[in-house]
Design a protein around this motif. Structure first.
Motif, PDB file in Angstrom:
ATOM      1  N   ARG A  81      25.091   1.721 -38.446  1.00  6.64           N
ATOM      2  CA  ARG A  81      25.969   0.818 -39.200  1.00  6.64           C
ATOM      3  C   ARG A  81      26.305  -0.431 -38.392  1.00  6.64           C
ATOM      4  O   ARG A  81      26.237  -0.427 -37.156  1.00  6.64           O
ATOM      5  N   THR A  82      26.689  -1.474 -39.087  1.00  6.34           N
ATOM      6  CA  THR A  82      27.107  -2.722 -38.443  1.00  6.34           C
ATOM      7  C   THR A  82      28.604  -2.681 -38.179  1.00  6.34           C
ATOM      8  O   THR A  82      29.390  -2.289 -39.048  1.00  6.34           O
ATOM      9  N   VAL A  83      28.984  -3.073 -36.976  1.00  6.48           N
ATOM     10  CA  VAL A  83      30.402  -3.141 -36.613  1.00  6.48           C
ATOM     11  C   VAL A  83      30.729  -4.565 -36.188  1.00  6.48           C
ATOM     12  O   VAL A  83      29.841  -5.332 -35.808  1.00  6.48           O
ATOM     13  N   GLU A  84      32.015  -4.902 -36.236  1.00  2.84           N
ATOM     14  CA  GLU A  84      32.452  -6.255 -35.874  1.00  2.84           C
ATOM     15  C   GLU A  84      33.273  -6.203 -34.602  1.00  2.84           C
ATOM     16  O   GLU A  84      34.176  -5.383 -34.449  1.00  2.84           O
ATOM     17  N   LEU A  85      32.943  -7.124 -33.679  1.00  3.78           N
ATOM     18  CA  LEU A  85      33.670  -7.225 -32.419  1.00  3.78           C
ATOM     19  C   LEU A  85      34.589  -8.449 -32.463  1.00  3.78           C
ATOM     20  O   LEU A  85      35.138  -8.743 -33.523  1.00  3.78           O
ATOM     21  N   ARG A  86      34.726  -9.144 -31.363  1.00  4.04           N
ATOM     22  CA  ARG A  86      35.593 -10.329 -31.335  1.00  4.04           C
ATOM     23  C   ARG A  86      34.886 -11.553 -31.900  1.00  4.04           C
ATOM     24  O   ARG A  86      33.665 -11.668 -31.854  1.00  4.04           O
ATOM     25  N   ASN A  87      35.693 -12.474 -32.405  1.00 10.31           N
ATOM     26  CA  ASN A  87      35.217 -13.802 -32.811  1.00 10.31           C
ATOM     27  C   ASN A  87      34.069 -13.728 -33.817  1.00 10.31           C
ATOM     28  O   ASN A  87      33.166 -14.570 -33.806  1.00 10.31           O
ATOM     29  N   GLY A  88      34.104 -12.714 -34.665  1.00 10.51           N
ATOM     30  CA  GLY A  88      33.092 -12.608 -35.710  1.00 10.51           C
ATOM     31  C   GLY A  88      31.745 -12.083 -35.257  1.00 10.51           C
ATOM     32  O   GLY A  88      30.805 -12.037 -36.055  1.00 10.51           O
ATOM     33  N   VAL A  89      31.619 -11.683 -34.000  1.00  5.21           N
ATOM     34  CA  VAL A  89      30.361 -11.139 -33.490  1.00  5.21           C
ATOM     35  C   VAL A  89      30.136  -9.761 -34.102  1.00  5.21           C
ATOM     36  O   VAL A  89      31.059  -8.938 -34.159  1.00  5.21           O
ATOM     37  N   THR A  90      28.936  -9.510 -34.565  1.00  2.58           N
ATOM     38  CA  THR A  90      28.592  -8.196 -35.116  1.00  2.58           C
ATOM     39  C   THR A  90      27.460  -7.576 -34.311  1.00  2.58           C
ATOM     40  O   THR A  90      26.703  -8.262 -33.631  1.00  2.58           O
ATOM     41  N   ASP A  91      27.365  -6.257 -34.411  1.00  4.12           N
ATOM     42  CA  ASP A  91      26.299  -5.521 -33.720  1.00  4.12           C
ATOM     43  C   ASP A  91      26.173  -4.173 -34.399  1.00  4.12           C
ATOM     44  O   ASP A  91      26.993  -3.814 -35.256  1.00  4.12           O
ATOM     45  N   THR A  92      25.154  -3.421 -34.032  1.00  2.00           N
ATOM     46  CA  THR A  92      25.060  -2.061 -34.535  1.00  2.00           C
ATOM     47  C   THR A  92      25.977  -1.164 -33.708  1.00  2.00           C
ATOM     48  O   THR A  92      26.202  -1.414 -32.517  1.00  2.00           O
ATOM     49  N   ALA A  93      26.476  -0.128 -34.335  1.00  2.63           N
ATOM     50  CA  ALA A  93      27.362   0.800 -33.634  1.00  2.63           C
ATOM     51  C   ALA A  93      26.682   1.404 -32.419  1.00  2.63           C
ATOM     52  O   ALA A  93      27.328   1.677 -31.400  1.00  2.63           O
ATOM     53  N   SER A  94      25.383   1.612 -32.505  1.00  8.00           N
ATOM     54  CA  SER A  94      24.651   2.246 -31.403  1.00  8.00           C
ATOM     55  C   SER A  94      24.673   1.430 -30.124  1.00  8.00           C
ATOM     56  O   SER A  94      24.422   1.960 -29.037  1.00  8.00           O
ATOM     57  N   ARG A  95      24.993   0.131 -30.222  1.00  8.85           N
ATOM     58  CA  ARG A  95      25.028  -0.715 -29.026  1.00  8.85           C
ATOM     59  C   ARG A  95      26.420  -0.758 -28.383  1.00  8.85           C
ATOM     60  O   ARG A  95      26.573  -1.294 -27.283  1.00  8.85           O
ATOM     61  N   VAL A  96      27.414  -0.201 -29.051  1.00  8.71           N
ATOM     62  CA  VAL A  96      28.778  -0.261 -28.519  1.00  8.71           C
ATOM     63  C   VAL A  96      28.896   0.481 -27.184  1.00  8.71           C
ATOM     64  O   VAL A  96      29.526  -0.034 -26.245  1.00  8.71           O
ATOM     65  N   PRO A  97      28.317   1.683 -27.012  1.00  7.84           N
ATOM     66  CA  PRO A  97      28.406   2.325 -25.695  1.00  7.84           C
ATOM     67  C   PRO A  97      27.806   1.479 -24.568  1.00  7.84           C
ATOM     68  O   PRO A  97      28.347   1.460 -23.453  1.00  7.84           O
ATOM     69  N   PHE A  98      26.698   0.769 -24.856  1.00  2.00           N
ATOM     70  CA  PHE A  98      26.148  -0.085 -23.806  1.00  2.00           C
ATOM     71  C   PHE A  98      27.078  -1.262 -23.524  1.00  2.00           C
ATOM     72  O   PHE A  98      27.243  -1.660 -22.364  1.00  2.00           O
ATOM     73  N   ARG A  99      27.687  -1.803 -24.555  1.00  2.00           N
ATOM     74  CA  ARG A  99      28.656  -2.882 -24.340  1.00  2.00           C
ATOM     75  C   ARG A  99      29.807  -2.396 -23.453  1.00  2.00           C
ATOM     76  O   ARG A  99      30.299  -3.128 -22.588  1.00  2.00           O
TER      77      ARG A  99
END
Length: 228
Positions: free
Chosen positions: A109-127
């Protein structure tokens, strides 16, 4: 898709290294300056803790921070705490993130971070891993960019090259690691600048942690990169 399971295990290991290192500090060391301008080590530790909670929000579909002012205010509030409080917060916030990441979820799924930046949920642990590893270096307590794993360094250079890709303020740059790896970033205008050097120095330059003294640039001066 990123391998979030592998990244969560790497994150546990990186968090343990950070907790062990911070556990050896005293209150005076926590209050001393970090490598980040204007921030003490306490500011860095407070940011790492609050970032864990912010990424729990991201995984839950909530705003990462209530506002930029709240984010900055929380760091300022928590920075002066003594080492035992900082350490407990680091540990407990890290556990909250791991618990949130262990829930059944659609990692595509797509998630939203700061300042309108989006990414896939799978990349959140690497972030999150990026936050823990680079800010451990920022503490200036003996953990350096050269201590980062080769896999993490390569992936973070890729991450940052992607971040600057297409940015009109960045010339087209061909990046070559002397110890292996090639990337391109910046705008595509046909005038390519070549930057070559050790992976740790390339990462430091791209992440704003080093000025690039260990890098060779065929354009003379290294390009100035926007702040992250």
């Amino acid at each position: 898709m990123s391998d979030h399971v592998r990244d969560l295990e790497s994150l546990r290991e990186a968090t343990d290294r950070l907790l062990t290192a911070v556990g050896k500090l005293d209150n005076a060391a926590v209050a001393a300056p970090s490598r980040l301008p204007g921030w003490t080590r306490g500011h860095v530790l407070a940011h790492v803790s609050r970032n864990a909670d912010a990424l729990v929000n991201v995984l839950a579909g909530r705003p990462m921070y209530a506002s930029a002012a709240d984010r900055d205010g929380d760091i300022k509030r928590d920075a002066p705490r003594p080492r035992p409080e900082q350490l407990a917060d680091l540990r407990e916030s890290a556990e909250r993130f791991q618990e949130a990441a262990a829930l059944d979820a659609d990692w595509s799924r797509t998630v939203e971070l700061r300042n309108g930046v989006t990414d896939t949920a799978s990349r959140v642990p690497f972030r999150r891993l990026i936050e823990v590893e680079l800010h451990h270096v920022d503490l200036n307590i003996g953990y350096e960019l050269e201590d980062l794993s080769a896999d993490f360094t390569r992936r973070e250079i890729t991450f940052l090259a992607d971040r600057f890709s297409g940015n009109s303020a960045v010339p087209e740059i061909a990046i070559t690691a002397a110890d292996g790896g090639q990337w391109t970033t910046g705008r595509q205008d046909g005038d390519v600048i070549s930057v070559i050097g050790p992976s740790a120095d390339l990462l430091g330059w791209l992440a704003g942690r080093r000025e690039g003294a260990g890098l060779d640039c065929d354009g003379g001066l290294l390009p100035v990169l926007p702040a992250l």
